[in-house]
Scaffold this active site. Structure first.
Site, PDB file in Angstrom:
ATOM      1  N   HIS A  95       0.893  -1.186  -0.095  1.00 37.46           N
ATOM      2  CA  HIS A  95      -0.106  -0.011   0.043  1.00 37.46           C
ATOM      3  C   HIS A  95       0.971   1.335   0.115  1.00 37.46           C
ATOM      4  O   HIS A  95       1.989   1.252   0.605  1.00 37.46           O
ATOM      5  CB  HIS A  95      -0.904  -0.055   1.331  1.00 37.46           C
ATOM      6  CG  HIS A  95      -1.937   1.067   1.220  1.00 37.46           C
ATOM      7  ND1 HIS A  95      -1.639   2.271   1.524  1.00 37.46           N
ATOM      8  CD2 HIS A  95      -3.419   0.961   0.769  1.00 37.46           C
ATOM      9  CE1 HIS A  95      -2.828   3.142   1.203  1.00 37.46           C
ATOM     10  NE2 HIS A  95      -3.773   2.320   0.927  1.00 37.46           N
ATOM     11  N   GLY A 173      -7.722   9.564   0.039  1.00 37.82           N
ATOM     12  CA  GLY A 173      -8.112  10.189   1.080  1.00 37.82           C
ATOM     13  C   GLY A 173      -8.250  11.742   0.820  1.00 37.82           C
ATOM     14  O   GLY A 173      -8.471  12.551   1.740  1.00 37.82           O
TER      15      GLY A 173
HETATM   16  P1  PGA Z   1      -9.636   6.249   0.234  1.00 36.65           P
HETATM   17  O1  PGA Z   1      -8.439   5.037   0.483  1.00 36.65           O
HETATM   18  O2  PGA Z   1     -10.675   5.382  -0.199  1.00 36.65           O
HETATM   19  O3  PGA Z   1      -9.723   6.627   1.765  1.00 36.65           O
HETATM   20  O4  PGA Z   1      -9.132   7.005  -0.756  1.00 36.65           O
HETATM   21  C1  PGA Z   1      -8.057   4.214  -0.457  1.00 36.65           C
HETATM   22  C2  PGA Z   1      -7.112   3.281   0.005  1.00 36.65           C
HETATM   23  O5  PGA Z   1      -5.903   3.862   0.597  1.00 36.65           O
HETATM   24  O6  PGA Z   1      -6.855   2.274  -0.126  1.00 36.65           O
END
Ligand code: PGA
Length: 251
Positions: A95, A173
Site C-alpha cells: 500500500h 483520502g
Molecule cells: P480512500 O483510501 O478510499 O480513503 O481514498 C483508499 C486506500 O488507501 O486504499
C-alpha cells in the site's frame, strides 16, 4: 469473466469492539450479494474476532500487511501462518502508505507477495504514482516499475491468485478520485504489461481494482470501464452504510 472485487481497507481504525460491530452490520446488510466478492481488512488486533463474525458469511477476511519470513526474531511483525489462523484469505501488500512511511519497496513487496502465495493466501498488490510523478508525466513509468518489480518471478499459476490495486496516491483520502477515463487508461496499460510478462489469456483473468476516494456515487461509473474490476476502499469502508452502498452499486 472477472468477478468484481470490493475490498475495504480499514487502515489504523477501529478497536476490537468497534470492528466487531462494523463486521456484524456488514454481515447483515450484505448477506444477499454473492455476485460481488467482498473483502474487509481490519487492523491485526481485530482480525481474529472479525474472522469469527464473518465466518459463515459471503464476506472474506484480509490483512493490511504481512512479513515474508515464516517465523522468528522479527519483533512487531506478523507471519502468513498467523494471518491464516485468524481466518484471512487476502493480504494487502505494498500500500502506498507503507511505501511512503514504512520504507516498503518493490523488493519487499515482491518477497511478501511470494510468501503469501506460497502459504496459500491471495495478495492484493498495490501500485500507483504520486502527484508529482503524475504532473511530470511519469505515471506510466512509475506504475510499470511497481508492476514489473513487485511481481518479478511470480509464475503463471500463482499470478491467477493475485489482485492488482491501482491506487494513484493523489486520489487516496483526498476526495478527488481518478476519473473513469484516467482509471481505465492505467488499468488497460497494466493489463498490457501483464500480457507482455505472462500472456494475453492470463492477463485477461487478473483482476485490477481501482483505489482512491471511491464512494457510493462514483463506483458505478468506475466499474463501467472494461478493465476496472472493483475497488479498494479506504475512508468509505469505515461506515456500514457507505461500504454497503458501494457493493450494492456494483450489482
Ligand atoms: P480512500 O483510501 O478510499 O480513503 O481514498 C483508499 C486506500 O488507501 O486504499
Amino acid at each position: 469473466m472477472r468477478k468484481i472485487i470490493i475490498a475495504g481497507n480499514w487502515k489504523m481504525n477501529k478497536t476490537i469492539p468497534e470492528s466487531i460491530e462494523l463486521a456484524n452490520l456488514l454481515k447483515r446488510s450484505l448477506y444477499d450479494t454473492s455476485e460481488v466478492e467482498i473483502v474487509i481488512c481490519p487492523p491485526f488486533t481485530s482480525l481474529s474476532d472479525v474472522g469469527e463474525v464473518i465466518m459463515d458469511s459471503n464476506i472474506k477476511l484480509g490483512a493490511q500487511d504481512v512479513h515474508w519470513e515464516k517465523e522468528g526474531a522479527f519483533t512487531g511483525e506478523v507471519s502468513c501462518a498467523m494471518l491464516k489462523s485468524a481466518g484471512c484469505v487476502y493480504v494487502i501488500i505494498g500500500h502506498s502508505e507503507r511505501r511512503q512511511y514504512f520504507t516498503e519497496t518493490n523488493g519487499t513487496v515482491n518477497k511478501k507477495a511470494k510468501a503469501v502465495l506460497k502459504e496459500g493466501l491471495r495478495p492484493i498488490v498495490c501500485v500507483g504514482e504520486n502527484l508529482e510523478e503524475r504532473k511530470k508525466g511519469r505515471a506510466f513509468e512509475i506504475v510499470k516499475d511497481h508492476i514489473v518489480n513487485s511481481l518479478s518471478g511470480i509464475p503463471n499459476e500463482d499470478m491467477l491468485k493475485v489482485t492488482i490495486a491501482y491506487e494513484p496516491v493523489w486520489a487516496i483520502g483526498t476526495g478527488v478520485n481518478a476519473t473513469k477515463d484516467e482509471a481505465e487508461e492505467m488499468h488497460k496499460y497494466i493489463r498490457g504489461l501483464l500480457t507482455e510478462m505472462y500472456d494475453k489469456e492470463l492477463a485477461g483473468e487478473v483482476r485490477i481494482q481501482y483505489g482512491g476516494s471511491v464512494k457510493p456515487d462514483n463506483i458505478r461509473e468506475l466499474i463501467s470501464e472494461p478493465d476496472v474490476d472493483g475497488a479498494l476502499v479506504g475512508g468509505a469502508s469505515l461506515k456500514a452504510d457507505s461500504f454497503t452502498d458501494i457493493v450494492k452499486n456494483c450489482l
